[in-house]
Scaffold this motif. Sequence first.
Motif, PDB file in Angstrom:
ATOM      1  N   ARG A 118       0.884  -1.152  -0.042  1.00 35.69           N
ATOM      2  CA  ARG A 118      -0.085   0.081   0.252  1.00 35.69           C
ATOM      3  C   ARG A 118       0.916   1.029  -0.038  1.00 35.69           C
ATOM      4  O   ARG A 118       1.971   1.108   0.666  1.00 35.69           O
ATOM      5  N   VAL A 119       0.416   2.454  -0.756  1.00 36.71           N
ATOM      6  CA  VAL A 119       1.150   3.610  -0.534  1.00 36.71           C
ATOM      7  C   VAL A 119       0.683   4.812   0.159  1.00 36.71           C
ATOM      8  O   VAL A 119      -0.569   4.591   0.154  1.00 36.71           O
ATOM      9  N   LEU A 120       1.366   5.376   0.877  1.00 36.79           N
ATOM     10  CA  LEU A 120       1.031   6.345   1.888  1.00 36.79           C
ATOM     11  C   LEU A 120       0.641   7.625   1.231  1.00 36.79           C
ATOM     12  O   LEU A 120       1.597   8.138   0.508  1.00 36.79           O
ATOM     13  N   LEU A 121      -0.599   8.057   1.373  1.00 36.26           N
ATOM     14  CA  LEU A 121      -0.807   9.493   0.666  1.00 36.26           C
ATOM     15  C   LEU A 121      -1.544  10.321   1.872  1.00 36.26           C
ATOM     16  O   LEU A 121      -2.056  10.097   2.710  1.00 36.26           O
ATOM     17  N   ARG A 169      -3.633   8.275   4.679  1.00 35.11           N
ATOM     18  CA  ARG A 169      -4.375   7.038   4.267  1.00 35.11           C
ATOM     19  C   ARG A 169      -3.329   5.906   3.719  1.00 35.11           C
ATOM     20  O   ARG A 169      -2.505   6.564   2.890  1.00 35.11           O
ATOM     21  N   TRP A 170      -3.350   4.810   4.022  1.00 32.10           N
ATOM     22  CA  TRP A 170      -2.716   3.830   3.022  1.00 32.10           C
ATOM     23  C   TRP A 170      -3.537   3.221   1.979  1.00 32.10           C
ATOM     24  O   TRP A 170      -4.672   2.738   2.508  1.00 32.10           O
ATOM     25  N   TRP A 171      -3.125   3.516   0.658  1.00 31.68           N
ATOM     26  CA  TRP A 171      -3.983   2.932  -0.157  1.00 31.68           C
ATOM     27  C   TRP A 171      -3.369   1.847  -0.991  1.00 31.68           C
ATOM     28  O   TRP A 171      -2.213   1.853  -1.358  1.00 31.68           O
ATOM     29  N   SER A 172      -4.328   0.905  -1.156  1.00 29.87           N
ATOM     30  CA  SER A 172      -3.851  -0.431  -2.132  1.00 29.87           C
ATOM     31  C   SER A 172      -4.159  -0.261  -3.435  1.00 29.87           C
ATOM     32  O   SER A 172      -4.757   0.946  -3.733  1.00 29.87           O
ATOM     33  N   ARG A 173      -3.647  -1.021  -4.370  1.00 22.48           N
ATOM     34  CA  ARG A 173      -3.927  -0.839  -5.647  1.00 22.48           C
ATOM     35  C   ARG A 173      -5.497  -0.803  -6.000  1.00 22.48           C
ATOM     36  O   ARG A 173      -6.006   0.084  -6.803  1.00 22.48           O
ATOM     37  N   GLY A 174      -6.375  -1.512  -5.466  1.00 19.39           N
ATOM     38  CA  GLY A 174      -7.723  -1.470  -5.659  1.00 19.39           C
ATOM     39  C   GLY A 174      -8.423  -0.125  -5.054  1.00 19.39           C
ATOM     40  O   GLY A 174      -9.308   0.216  -5.421  1.00 19.39           O
ATOM     41  N   ASP A 175      -7.897   0.046  -3.955  1.00 23.11           N
ATOM     42  CA  ASP A 175      -8.385   1.414  -3.278  1.00 23.11           C
ATOM     43  C   ASP A 175      -8.120   2.674  -4.409  1.00 23.11           C
ATOM     44  O   ASP A 175      -9.083   3.514  -4.446  1.00 23.11           O
ATOM     45  N   LEU A 178       0.251   4.509 -12.571  1.00 20.64           N
ATOM     46  CA  LEU A 178       1.432   4.528 -12.301  1.00 20.64           C
ATOM     47  C   LEU A 178       2.134   3.571 -11.362  1.00 20.64           C
ATOM     48  O   LEU A 178       3.107   2.995 -11.470  1.00 20.64           O
ATOM     49  N   ILE A 179       1.285   3.623 -10.122  1.00 24.54           N
ATOM     50  CA  ILE A 179       1.740   2.691  -8.984  1.00 24.54           C
ATOM     51  C   ILE A 179       2.038   1.215  -9.146  1.00 24.54           C
ATOM     52  O   ILE A 179       3.076   0.546  -8.650  1.00 24.54           O
ATOM     53  N   PRO A 180       1.152   0.687  -9.986  1.00 27.05           N
ATOM     54  CA  PRO A 180       1.481  -0.897 -10.172  1.00 27.05           C
ATOM     55  C   PRO A 180       2.891  -1.261 -10.784  1.00 27.05           C
ATOM     56  O   PRO A 180       3.414  -2.233 -10.375  1.00 27.05           O
ATOM     57  N   ASP A 181       3.518  -0.123 -11.548  1.00 28.42           N
ATOM     58  CA  ASP A 181       4.717  -0.611 -12.014  1.00 28.42           C
ATOM     59  C   ASP A 181       5.936  -0.262 -11.117  1.00 28.42           C
ATOM     60  O   ASP A 181       6.956  -1.028 -10.963  1.00 28.42           O
ATOM     61  N   ILE A 182       5.773   0.492  -9.801  1.00 27.60           N
ATOM     62  CA  ILE A 182       6.437   0.457  -8.762  1.00 27.60           C
ATOM     63  C   ILE A 182       6.326  -0.714  -7.762  1.00 27.60           C
ATOM     64  O   ILE A 182       7.353  -1.110  -7.197  1.00 27.60           O
ATOM     65  N   LEU A 183       4.910  -1.123  -7.665  1.00 32.04           N
ATOM     66  CA  LEU A 183       4.762  -2.278  -6.889  1.00 32.04           C
ATOM     67  C   LEU A 183       5.424  -3.536  -7.213  1.00 32.04           C
ATOM     68  O   LEU A 183       5.705  -4.488  -6.386  1.00 32.04           O
TER      69      LEU A 183
END
Length: 166
Positions: A20-23, A123-129, A148-153
């Motif tokens: 999950r990514v922090l935003l 908030r921590w965001w999953s790819r689905g979120d 863009l975030i899937p390529d980072i994960l």
Amino acid sequence: MPSTRIRSAVRLLVIDSVDRVLLFHATTATGPADGMWFCPGGGIEADESDREAAARELREETGLVVEPDAFEGPVWNRRHLLERSEDVLDQREQFFVYRAPNIPTIQAVGDPWSLRDGRQIYRWWSRGDLKAGLEDAAVFAPRSLPDLIPDILVGRWDGPPIDVGV
């Protein structure tokens, strides 16, 4: 006509152990990022490298303490023009990745503008979120972050930085 001020800055893609990514979400009535979900970060000071700035900003805005060599990247570049009453801020951002070994507890250290008075949440965001957020009209910076975030994960970034636009 207002003057233009150029500022170099860093942004941090903080990824926890469950991808999950922090935003942060600005909720002030008058701030430049009102209603937007964005990555922690800020300006690079005159006496520091981009990685030193990333480590400082991470500590100031989240309480996480890491060494400058803990970051991947830069993975993205972004140019953001912000028209203000006194000038135009032409911010040149580099995005770095920090992969946390767990699910970190976030807390502000000091008094960064972004967490002052409790007017901003995180908030921590999953790819689905992120995908659901787009469907619910959430605004992200950069706007294309959910795409863009899937390529980072998928793993450690080893390519050149990508220009991600606005």
